[in-house]
Design a protein around this motif. Structure first.
Motif, PDB file in Angstrom:
ATOM      1  N   ARG A  99       0.900  -1.222   0.095  1.00  0.00           N
ATOM      2  CA  ARG A  99       0.192   0.018   0.023  1.00  0.00           C
ATOM      3  C   ARG A  99       0.758   1.385   0.008  1.00  0.00           C
ATOM      4  O   ARG A  99       0.418   2.249   0.949  1.00  0.00           O
ATOM      5  CB  ARG A  99      -1.002   0.104   1.185  1.00  0.00           C
ATOM      6  CG  ARG A  99      -1.794  -1.260   1.252  1.00  0.00           C
ATOM      7  CD  ARG A  99      -3.046  -1.152   1.921  1.00  0.00           C
ATOM      8  NE  ARG A  99      -4.158  -0.007   1.776  1.00  0.00           N
ATOM      9  CZ  ARG A  99      -5.198   0.075   2.580  1.00  0.00           C
ATOM     10  NH1 ARG A  99      -5.571  -0.828   3.367  1.00  0.00           N
ATOM     11  NH2 ARG A  99      -6.030   0.996   2.152  1.00  0.00           N
TER      12      ARG A  99
ATOM     13  N   VAL B 151      -2.266   3.144   7.843  1.00  0.00           N
ATOM     14  CA  VAL B 151      -2.581   2.128   6.772  1.00  0.00           C
ATOM     15  C   VAL B 151      -2.933   0.937   7.361  1.00  0.00           C
ATOM     16  O   VAL B 151      -3.765   0.071   6.525  1.00  0.00           O
ATOM     17  CB  VAL B 151      -1.118   2.116   5.857  1.00  0.00           C
ATOM     18  CG1 VAL B 151      -1.323   1.276   4.691  1.00  0.00           C
ATOM     19  CG2 VAL B 151      -0.710   3.533   5.448  1.00  0.00           C
TER      20      VAL B 151
ATOM     21  N   ASP C 146      -0.994   4.797  -0.102  1.00  0.00           N
ATOM     22  CA  ASP C 146      -1.395   5.319   1.104  1.00  0.00           C
ATOM     23  C   ASP C 146      -0.490   6.041   1.871  1.00  0.00           C
ATOM     24  O   ASP C 146      -0.617   7.182   2.528  1.00  0.00           O
ATOM     25  CB  ASP C 146      -2.138   4.144   1.852  1.00  0.00           C
ATOM     26  CG  ASP C 146      -3.355   3.621   1.328  1.00  0.00           C
ATOM     27  OD1 ASP C 146      -4.623   4.039   1.411  1.00  0.00           O
ATOM     28  OD2 ASP C 146      -2.975   2.521   0.336  1.00  0.00           O
TER      29      ASP C 146
END
Length: 369
Positions: free
Chosen positions: A102, A272, A105
Motif C-alpha cells: 500500500r 495504513v 496510502d
C-alpha cells in the motif's frame, strides 16, 4: 492501484528513470547480515535515495550507496522540528518478486504531513518511482522469513542553514531500507496515561511528524520503569477517550464488534495497517465501529466478560497483542493465547502481503522486471 510497472505506472517510472541518477555500491554488505536473526531497525541495505528541494523544485535525485549525510549545525530541522517520515514494508511474493504494501496510502499521508508542517509536497515520480527503483536495486535485501520484511523509511527534513524562526526554503528527502524482524516478539503491557497527552485537536497528531514521537519519549520511559511496554494514550480534554497505543492504532474486540477510535478530531494517525485491519475484520464477519471509545467502556466490558481482545496495529508492529492494561485501580488482564480475531487478522494480512493469498483490494505494488 496498479501493481507493476505497466499501464499508469509506465509514465511514472519513465520520469523516475530520467530524473534519478543511479550509483551502485562496489561492495555489498549483505554478507554481514544474519537473515535468520533479524532485529527491527538495526541493519541497513546497500543503497538509499536522496533528493533536494531548492525552494522551487526537487532536483539532484540519486540512488547511491548507504552513507552518512553531511548537515550543518545550523540546520533548521535541528532547531525547529521540521521533520516528517513514513514507515512502509516490502515483502517477496511466492515467485520472489518484491512487493510494496500500500505505498500510495503512505505517499498521500506523507504529503498531508508535509502540508501540515509547512513543507513541500513530494512528486509521485520521486516517492513511488524512486522507492520502486531503490527496492529493485536492493531486492536481495528483502527477507523471506516468517514475520520479516524490508522496512522502508522515507523522511524529509528542513535544510536551510539558518536559525531564524520561519519555514525552511530548502529540504532534503531520503529513503533508507532496513531488513527487519518483528517489532514486538511478545504481548505488550499498557499503562493508560492520563497525565501526559500525545495530541490535542488542532495540533499535529494526525501528521507523522518527528516531534510527536519525541514528545512521547519521557512518559514512555517512565512507564517502562514501572514494567510497562507502552502507553495507551487518552484524549486531552476529558482524559478518558482512547487515542493511540504507543506508536500504534488500537482496537478492542467486544462481543462481535471491533471498536477503534475515529479520526475526526485530527489527533490520531490514519494508519495504513489500521485501514487494512478494518477491512479484514469486516470480511471476517465482525461489525466495525469507528467512533469515540472510552476507557470506561473497556473496563465495563472486561468486568462483564465481553472484552475478548485488545491489540495495536501499525506498520512496524503489524498486529501487537495486548495482555494487560493498567488504569487507575483497574488491572485488566487478557489471555492472548485465546485471541482468535487477532490471529485470523494476522494470518490473512500476512498471506496477502506475501502473495500466498489473493489480493482482492490491490494492496500490493509489485516490483517486476
Amino acid at each position: 492501484m496498479a501493481v507493476d510497472y505497466t499501464g499508469v505506472n509506465a509514465a511514472i517510472m519513465e520520469t523516475a528513470a530520467k530524473q534519478i541518477k543511479v550509483t551502485k555500491t562496489t561492495k555489498s554488505r549483505i554478507a554481514e547480515v544474519d537473515f535468520n536473526n533479524l532485529v527491527f531497525g538495526k541493519k541497513y541495505a546497500d543503497h538509499m535515495l536522496v533528493a533536494d528541494f531548492d525552494g522551487k523544485e526537487w532536483h539532484s535525485a540519486e540512488v547511491l550507496p548507504f552513507q552518512h549525510l553531511s548537515v550543518s549545525p545550523s540546520n533548521a530541522a535541528w532547531h525547529y522540528g521540521q521533520a516528517i517520515f513514513e514507515g512502509i514494508k516490502a515483502y517477496k511474493d511466492q515467485e520472489g518478486h518484491p512487493m510494496i504494501f500500500r505505498p500510495y496510502d503512505n505517499y498521500e499521508r506523507f504529503n498531508r504531513s508535509a502540508e501540515r508542517m509547512g513543507m513541500p509536497a513530494i512528486p509521485e515520480w520521486l516517492f513511488i518511482g524512486g522507492m520502486s527503483m531503490l527496492i529493485d536495486i536492493d531486492r536481495d535485501w528483502v527477507p523471506t522469513g516468517e514475520g520479516c520484511s524490508l522496512y522502508l523509511r522515507p523522511f524529509m527534513i528542513a535544510a536551510d542553514e539558518f536559525i531564524g524562526v520561519r519555514p525552511s526554503d530548502t529540504y532534503k528527502f531520503v529513503i533508507i531500507n532496513s531488513p527487519s524482524g518483528a517489532y514486538f516478539n511478545k504481548p505488550i503491557k499498557l499503562l493508560v496515561q492520563d497525565k501526559y497527552i500525545r495530541a490535542f485537536p488542532g495540533g499535529v497528531g494526525y501528521a507523522k511528524a518527528a516531534g510527536n514521537y519525541g514528545g512521547a519519549m519521557y512518559p514512555t520511559m517512565q512507564a517502562r520503569k514501572q514494567g510497562y511496554d507502552q502507553i495507551l494514550w487518552v484524549d486531552g480534554m476529558e482524559h478518558k477517550y482512547l487515542q493511540e497505543c504507543g506508536t500504534m492504532n488500537v482496537f478492542a474486540i467486544i462481543g462481535n464488534k471491533a471498536l477503534t477510535p475515529d479520526l475526526t478530531q485530527g489527533t490520531i494517525l490514519a494508519g495504513v495497517t489500521r485501514a487494512s485491519v478494518m477491512t479484514l475484520l469486516e470480511e471476517i464477519g465482525l461489525e466495525v465501529e469507528e467512533r469515540p471509545v472510552s476507557i470506561d467502556e473497556l473496563v465495563a466490558a472486561w468486568k462483564s466478560g465481553t472484552l475478548r481482545e485488545v491489540f495495536g496495529t501499525g506498520t512496524a508492529s503489524s498486529v501487537a497483542y495486548v495482555d494487560q492494561l493498567d488504569y487507575k485501580e483497574h488491572l485488566i488482564q487478557l489471555d492472548t493465547s485465546r485471541y482468535e480475531v487477532g490471529a485470523e487478522v494476522i494470518r490473512r494480512l500476512d498471506a496477502i502481503r506475501t502473495g500466498k493469498a489473493a489480493d482482492p483490494h490491490s494492496w500490493n505494488y509489485k516490483i517486476d522486471r
